[in-house]
Design a protein around this motif. Sequence first.
Motif, PDB file in Angstrom:
ATOM      1  N   PHE A  18       0.934  -1.254  -0.160  1.00  0.00           N
ATOM      2  CA  PHE A  18      -0.164  -0.078   0.075  1.00  0.00           C
ATOM      3  C   PHE A  18       0.687   1.303   0.016  1.00  0.00           C
ATOM      4  O   PHE A  18       0.701   2.209  -0.596  1.00  0.00           O
ATOM      5  CB  PHE A  18      -0.892   0.126   1.292  1.00  0.00           C
ATOM      6  CG  PHE A  18      -1.736   1.142   1.272  1.00  0.00           C
ATOM      7  CD1 PHE A  18      -3.077   0.997   0.501  1.00  0.00           C
ATOM      8  CD2 PHE A  18      -1.360   2.300   1.883  1.00  0.00           C
ATOM      9  CE1 PHE A  18      -4.018   2.114   0.491  1.00  0.00           C
ATOM     10  CE2 PHE A  18      -2.474   3.502   2.145  1.00  0.00           C
ATOM     11  CZ  PHE A  18      -3.815   3.180   1.253  1.00  0.00           C
ATOM     12  N   ASN A  20       1.235   4.473  -2.353  1.00  0.00           N
ATOM     13  CA  ASN A  20       0.509   5.762  -1.500  1.00  0.00           C
ATOM     14  C   ASN A  20       1.641   6.314  -0.860  1.00  0.00           C
ATOM     15  O   ASN A  20       1.616   5.750   0.308  1.00  0.00           O
ATOM     16  CB  ASN A  20      -0.727   5.519  -0.947  1.00  0.00           C
ATOM     17  CG  ASN A  20      -1.738   4.735  -1.845  1.00  0.00           C
ATOM     18  OD1 ASN A  20      -2.523   5.781  -2.487  1.00  0.00           O
ATOM     19  ND2 ASN A  20      -1.852   3.423  -1.786  1.00  0.00           N
ATOM     20  N   GLU A  68       0.468   8.004   8.114  1.00  0.00           N
ATOM     21  CA  GLU A  68      -0.293   8.957   7.415  1.00  0.00           C
ATOM     22  C   GLU A  68      -0.241   8.965   5.981  1.00  0.00           C
ATOM     23  O   GLU A  68       1.099   9.023   5.341  1.00  0.00           O
ATOM     24  CB  GLU A  68      -0.457  10.154   7.996  1.00  0.00           C
ATOM     25  CG  GLU A  68      -0.746  10.206   9.380  1.00  0.00           C
ATOM     26  CD  GLU A  68      -2.059   9.669   9.841  1.00  0.00           C
ATOM     27  OE1 GLU A  68      -2.792   9.661   9.133  1.00  0.00           O
ATOM     28  OE2 GLU A  68      -2.154   9.089  11.062  1.00  0.00           O
ATOM     29  N   THR A  69      -1.417   8.837   5.257  1.00  0.00           N
ATOM     30  CA  THR A  69      -1.173   9.020   3.614  1.00  0.00           C
ATOM     31  C   THR A  69      -2.113   9.682   3.083  1.00  0.00           C
ATOM     32  O   THR A  69      -3.204  10.005   3.738  1.00  0.00           O
ATOM     33  CB  THR A  69      -1.067   7.612   3.048  1.00  0.00           C
ATOM     34  OG1 THR A  69      -2.472   7.027   2.819  1.00  0.00           O
ATOM     35  CG2 THR A  69      -0.257   6.603   3.794  1.00  0.00           C
ATOM     36  N   ALA A  70      -2.064  10.257   1.855  1.00  0.00           N
ATOM     37  CA  ALA A  70      -3.034  10.993   1.132  1.00  0.00           C
ATOM     38  C   ALA A  70      -4.495  10.001   1.118  1.00  0.00           C
ATOM     39  O   ALA A  70      -5.479  10.379   0.844  1.00  0.00           O
ATOM     40  CB  ALA A  70      -2.772  11.514  -0.122  1.00  0.00           C
ATOM     41  N   LYS A  71      -4.493   8.536   1.214  1.00  0.00           N
ATOM     42  CA  LYS A  71      -5.372   7.809   1.110  1.00  0.00           C
ATOM     43  C   LYS A  71      -5.749   7.464   2.326  1.00  0.00           C
ATOM     44  O   LYS A  71      -6.720   6.082   2.476  1.00  0.00           O
ATOM     45  CB  LYS A  71      -5.105   6.624   0.200  1.00  0.00           C
ATOM     46  CG  LYS A  71      -4.764   7.038  -1.236  1.00  0.00           C
ATOM     47  CD  LYS A  71      -6.028   7.678  -1.885  1.00  0.00           C
ATOM     48  CE  LYS A  71      -6.116   8.078  -3.575  1.00  0.00           C
ATOM     49  NZ  LYS A  71      -5.579   6.891  -4.249  1.00  0.00           N
ATOM     50  N   GLY A  72      -5.439   8.103   3.444  1.00  0.00           N
ATOM     51  CA  GLY A  72      -6.150   7.333   4.818  1.00  0.00           C
ATOM     52  C   GLY A  72      -5.062   6.959   5.583  1.00  0.00           C
ATOM     53  O   GLY A  72      -3.625   6.772   5.004  1.00  0.00           O
ATOM     54  N   GLN A  73      -4.980   6.504   6.881  1.00  0.00           N
ATOM     55  CA  GLN A  73      -4.097   6.011   7.802  1.00  0.00           C
ATOM     56  C   GLN A  73      -3.916   4.442   7.566  1.00  0.00           C
ATOM     57  O   GLN A  73      -4.928   3.699   7.297  1.00  0.00           O
ATOM     58  CB  GLN A  73      -4.541   6.163   9.184  1.00  0.00           C
ATOM     59  CG  GLN A  73      -3.338   5.872  10.191  1.00  0.00           C
ATOM     60  CD  GLN A  73      -3.879   5.930  11.701  1.00  0.00           C
ATOM     61  OE1 GLN A  73      -4.784   4.956  11.990  1.00  0.00           O
ATOM     62  NE2 GLN A  73      -3.383   6.955  12.550  1.00  0.00           N
ATOM     63  N   ASP A  83      -7.379   3.061   6.233  1.00  0.00           N
ATOM     64  CA  ASP A  83      -8.176   3.916   6.019  1.00  0.00           C
ATOM     65  C   ASP A  83      -9.360   3.574   6.900  1.00  0.00           C
ATOM     66  O   ASP A  83     -10.569   3.654   6.711  1.00  0.00           O
ATOM     67  CB  ASP A  83      -8.811   4.181   4.666  1.00  0.00           C
ATOM     68  CG  ASP A  83      -9.602   5.743   4.685  1.00  0.00           C
ATOM     69  OD1 ASP A  83      -9.323   6.499   5.599  1.00  0.00           O
ATOM     70  OD2 ASP A  83     -10.392   5.634   3.700  1.00  0.00           O
TER      71      ASP A  83
END
Length: 308
Positions: free
Chosen positions: A131, A135, A235-240, A253
């Motif tokens: 993932f 991401n 933390e990522t732009a597509k959720g944790q 997420d």
Amino acid sequence: MSAIKLAIVGVGKIVHDQHLPAIAANPDYQLIASASRNHTVDGIPGFKSIEEMLAQMPEIEAVSLCMPPQYRYSAAHAALTAGKHVFLEKPPGATLSEVADLEALAASKGLTLFTSWHSRYAPGVQPAKAFLAANAPASMHVIWKEDVRHWHPNQDWIWQAGGLGVFDPGINALSIVTEILPERIFLSGASLEFPDNREAPIAADLHFQSAGALRVHAEFDWRQTGKQSWDVLVETAKGQVKLSDGGSRLWIDGVEQPLEKEAEYPSLYRVFADLVKAGKSDVDVAPLRHVADAFMLGKRKVVDAFHD
């Protein structure tokens, strides 16, 4: 290829809990001997030292070294010199220089040397890595807190110089971090707490950064009671991304992901057998390098004495 004739050195709790069941379940191995100062393995010859064992049982082809890290170099050197493949429990040695010397010796003799990091084989680690490869992580927080009295009761070696103290479990977290992050990080600051009657730290607060914008904060503590914490939060732009229970559970997420059954040590022994068959080594010291950096860069704080 016939089963690898294996010996195990340093027979303690982790050997009985993890190594022996993993070896017994793998047809690539035949466990034929053990060496340990105080313990033996039922059903196979036991020796007091690796030197005595190697002298009397030349048919041994590989050894798994599970003694404390302060004593691992001499045992590994003896095994490699005798022409045996070597599996190193984590951490692979007391210093980076020791491991580099063993790597060179193994290469010169065409033998396999394997630095094992069991937490990398927790079921949530590879899905988290995949993932994060797609991401990019923006930040990471590692919380690795446990009760040393529960996990290491009356083990003096772990508090001695070279025993790593709280980094004995903390290096498991660092092995996950270095596996799942798509970019390298380096230590930028650290604080280490030493009980005034011990040579190794009981807690550590670490800050890392990458060449880019990534920041990583890691908290290690051996004084936690009640529920133990082995969590990695990214933390990522597509959720944790949340790895919990040492990597055995994964949320993305907010949604818990289905995972394979835990098989850390069976995976390690599968990889070691594959390396021996292929005539290769796997010597990764990234987690140990971060620990060494922490001892170099960390600010030392003396705290209350620790008593078991």
